[in-house]
Design a protein around this motif. Structure first.
Motif, PDB file in Angstrom:
ATOM      1  N   GLN A  58      27.561  -7.268 -22.327  1.00  0.00           N
ATOM      2  CA  GLN A  58      27.760  -7.393 -20.879  1.00  0.00           C
ATOM      3  C   GLN A  58      27.211  -8.743 -20.424  1.00  0.00           C
ATOM      4  O   GLN A  58      26.321  -9.309 -21.069  1.00  0.00           O
ATOM      5  CB  GLN A  58      27.081  -6.226 -20.150  1.00  0.00           C
ATOM      6  CG  GLN A  58      25.638  -5.947 -20.538  1.00  0.00           C
ATOM      7  CD  GLN A  58      24.626  -6.641 -19.644  1.00  0.00           C
ATOM      8  OE1 GLN A  58      24.983  -7.073 -18.551  1.00  0.00           O
ATOM      9  NE2 GLN A  58      23.371  -6.749 -20.094  1.00  0.00           N
ATOM     10  N   PRO A  59      27.755  -9.296 -19.338  1.00  0.00           N
ATOM     11  CA  PRO A  59      27.416 -10.680 -18.958  1.00  0.00           C
ATOM     12  C   PRO A  59      26.032 -10.864 -18.371  1.00  0.00           C
ATOM     13  O   PRO A  59      25.579 -11.995 -18.209  1.00  0.00           O
ATOM     14  CB  PRO A  59      28.498 -11.021 -17.921  1.00  0.00           C
ATOM     15  CG  PRO A  59      28.897  -9.712 -17.341  1.00  0.00           C
ATOM     16  CD  PRO A  59      28.807  -8.731 -18.473  1.00  0.00           C
ATOM     17  N   PRO A 112      32.882  -9.082 -14.343  1.00  0.00           N
ATOM     18  CA  PRO A 112      32.029 -10.150 -14.864  1.00  0.00           C
ATOM     19  C   PRO A 112      31.676 -11.227 -13.849  1.00  0.00           C
ATOM     20  O   PRO A 112      30.716 -11.976 -14.054  1.00  0.00           O
ATOM     21  CB  PRO A 112      32.861 -10.729 -16.024  1.00  0.00           C
ATOM     22  CG  PRO A 112      33.789  -9.625 -16.426  1.00  0.00           C
ATOM     23  CD  PRO A 112      34.117  -8.905 -15.153  1.00  0.00           C
ATOM     24  N   ARG A 141      29.681  -5.436 -16.516  1.00  0.00           N
ATOM     25  CA  ARG A 141      30.791  -5.499 -17.462  1.00  0.00           C
ATOM     26  C   ARG A 141      32.125  -5.223 -16.765  1.00  0.00           C
ATOM     27  O   ARG A 141      33.153  -5.824 -17.102  1.00  0.00           O
ATOM     28  CB  ARG A 141      30.545  -4.473 -18.577  1.00  0.00           C
ATOM     29  CG  ARG A 141      31.459  -4.580 -19.772  1.00  0.00           C
ATOM     30  CD  ARG A 141      30.946  -3.739 -20.932  1.00  0.00           C
ATOM     31  NE  ARG A 141      30.803  -2.333 -20.571  1.00  0.00           N
ATOM     32  CZ  ARG A 141      29.642  -1.701 -20.460  1.00  0.00           C
ATOM     33  NH1 ARG A 141      28.505  -2.340 -20.673  1.00  0.00           N
ATOM     34  NH2 ARG A 141      29.594  -0.415 -20.141  1.00  0.00           N
ATOM     35  N   ARG A 167      20.487  -9.402 -20.424  1.00  0.00           N
ATOM     36  CA  ARG A 167      21.796  -9.577 -21.077  1.00  0.00           C
ATOM     37  C   ARG A 167      21.965  -8.667 -22.289  1.00  0.00           C
ATOM     38  O   ARG A 167      22.955  -8.769 -23.015  1.00  0.00           O
ATOM     39  CB  ARG A 167      21.976 -11.036 -21.510  1.00  0.00           C
ATOM     40  CG  ARG A 167      21.858 -12.043 -20.367  1.00  0.00           C
ATOM     41  CD  ARG A 167      22.098 -13.456 -20.875  1.00  0.00           C
ATOM     42  NE  ARG A 167      21.770 -14.461 -19.872  1.00  0.00           N
ATOM     43  CZ  ARG A 167      22.592 -14.901 -18.930  1.00  0.00           C
ATOM     44  NH1 ARG A 167      23.822 -14.421 -18.869  1.00  0.00           N
ATOM     45  NH2 ARG A 167      22.206 -15.815 -18.059  1.00  0.00           N
TER      46      ARG A 167
END
Length: 357
Positions: free
Chosen positions: A35-36, A290, A287, A28
């Motif tokens: 970003q997820p 998502p 990103r 992460r």
């Protein structure tokens, strides 16, 4: 005849259960933006590294076809990572290994390869047209000519290279319920082709993103001297499954260094040029969508790169600070629409040897 007696060593099949079974980690870390998260297969934690999988598969395949005799010498070109894998396979299956490296192979990697029992020859100048890769292959042929019964796996064009990643694909499908995007570094083309074919049988809508190095000819860019090693090529390996890719990204050394250092600081998991490049693109893919499940492969760990990626003096000398890293990819309409000197992206993928004006 087989290899000289002093080079022979008995097979050690007890090593084979150590192959693969590497963890899948959730990453992460912002790379460089928040970003997820994506999944990363940590091949640095497997014995012999990622390419031990393909090395064992290539030697086993050659033995089954009668191309590799018991105890015969294996000769191959390497920039380092496959050399480690072949040293592992040679010990496990009972074959001496002679590796052809070049003057840019790090001293630590030379020491490691020799410590694992591999013979190592170094070419001291690049080929005028094909660079270090062609120079190494020329020396491979010379060694084959003077070594009775020697076998050359030819990693760039050997289908067993791709087949060696079947087990990795099975490990991924055993851990993930779903996968939308697979991000793969591309050098010989082995692990991208092997993973894409198997994973698409499980998830037919899977998108596959190739990650190449700037200065690499694989996807139709001009071949140039490359600072990055382990991905990219100045030749066109037949193992590259061009039809498997939905898009390709070229990543420059500054972007790869920035990603590696962010990984090291942010999640303790990092690696070399290929790891930084695929991490950057995997984070971009996560990103961009998502809701997508994104996975990639970190081919190796950081230890080999302490004198390059993780060395401040080296990075200053080669202008690899974060200020030189592109935060977003440049969009190219076609692979030959312009020369990528940093992070770039193209959604048109074709075999450059089949493209006609």
């Amino acid at each position: 005849m087989t290899a000289p007696a002093e080079l022979l060593h008995p097979a050690n099949p007890d090593l084979l259960p150590l192959l693969g079974r590497t963890p899948l980690a959730r990453i992460r870390t912002p790379l460089p933006h928040p970003q997820p998260g994506f999944w990363a297969k940590l091949e640095c934690l497997g014995a012999g590294g990622m390419k031990a999988r393909s090395a064992v598969a290539m030697l086993r395949g050659a033995r089954a076809r009668g191309e590799l005799r018991p105890g015969a010498t294996v000769v191959e070109s390497t920039s380092g990572t496959l050399g480690i894998g072949l040293a592992f396979a040679g010990q496990a299956l009972g074959h001496p290994v002679v590796l052809i490296g070049d003057a840019e192979l790090e001293p630590s990697m030379r020491q490691l390869l020799r410590s694992y029992g591999a013979g190592l020859e170094i070419v001291d100048r690049p080929d005028r047209h094909g660079g270090w890769q062609t120079a190494r292959l020329t020396r491979v042929r010379e060694v084959l000519g003077r070594t009775p019964d020697a076998y050359w796996p030819d990693q760039y064009n050997n289908a067993d290279n791709c087949a060696g990643y079947q087990a990795m694909a099975d490990e991924i499908t055993g851990e993930l319920d779903h996968l939308d995007v697979l991000v793969c570094s591309v050098g010989t083309g082995g692990h991208s082709a092997g993973l894409a074919a198997t994973l698409r049988r499980r998830w037919p809508a899977l998108r596959v993103v190739g990650v190449d190095s700037v200065g690499s000819a694989i996807f139709g860019q001009p071949a140039r001297p490359r600072l990055m090693r382990g991905l990219g090529s100045s030749i066109h390996p037949r193992n590259v499954a061009y039809g498997a890719f939905d898009e390709v990204h070229w990543v420059g050394p500054a972007e790869a260094v920035d990603a590696c250092r962010r990984l090291a600081r942010g999640c303790f998991v990092s690696g070399g040029w290929s790891t930084g490049a695929v991490a950057l693109v995997a984070a971009w893919a996560a990103r961009s969508d998502p809701d997508a499940v994104v996975a990639t492969v970190f081919p190796d760990g950081p230890h080999r790169y302490l004198g390059t990626i993780y060395d401040d003096t080296y990075c200053r000398l080669h202008r690899l600070g974060p200020e030189h890293a592109a935060p977003h990819p440049l969009e190219l309409a076609r692979p030959d629409a312009g020369e990528a000197t940093g992070w770039a992206r193209c959604r048109v993928v074709a075999d450059p040897l089949e493209v006609r004006p």
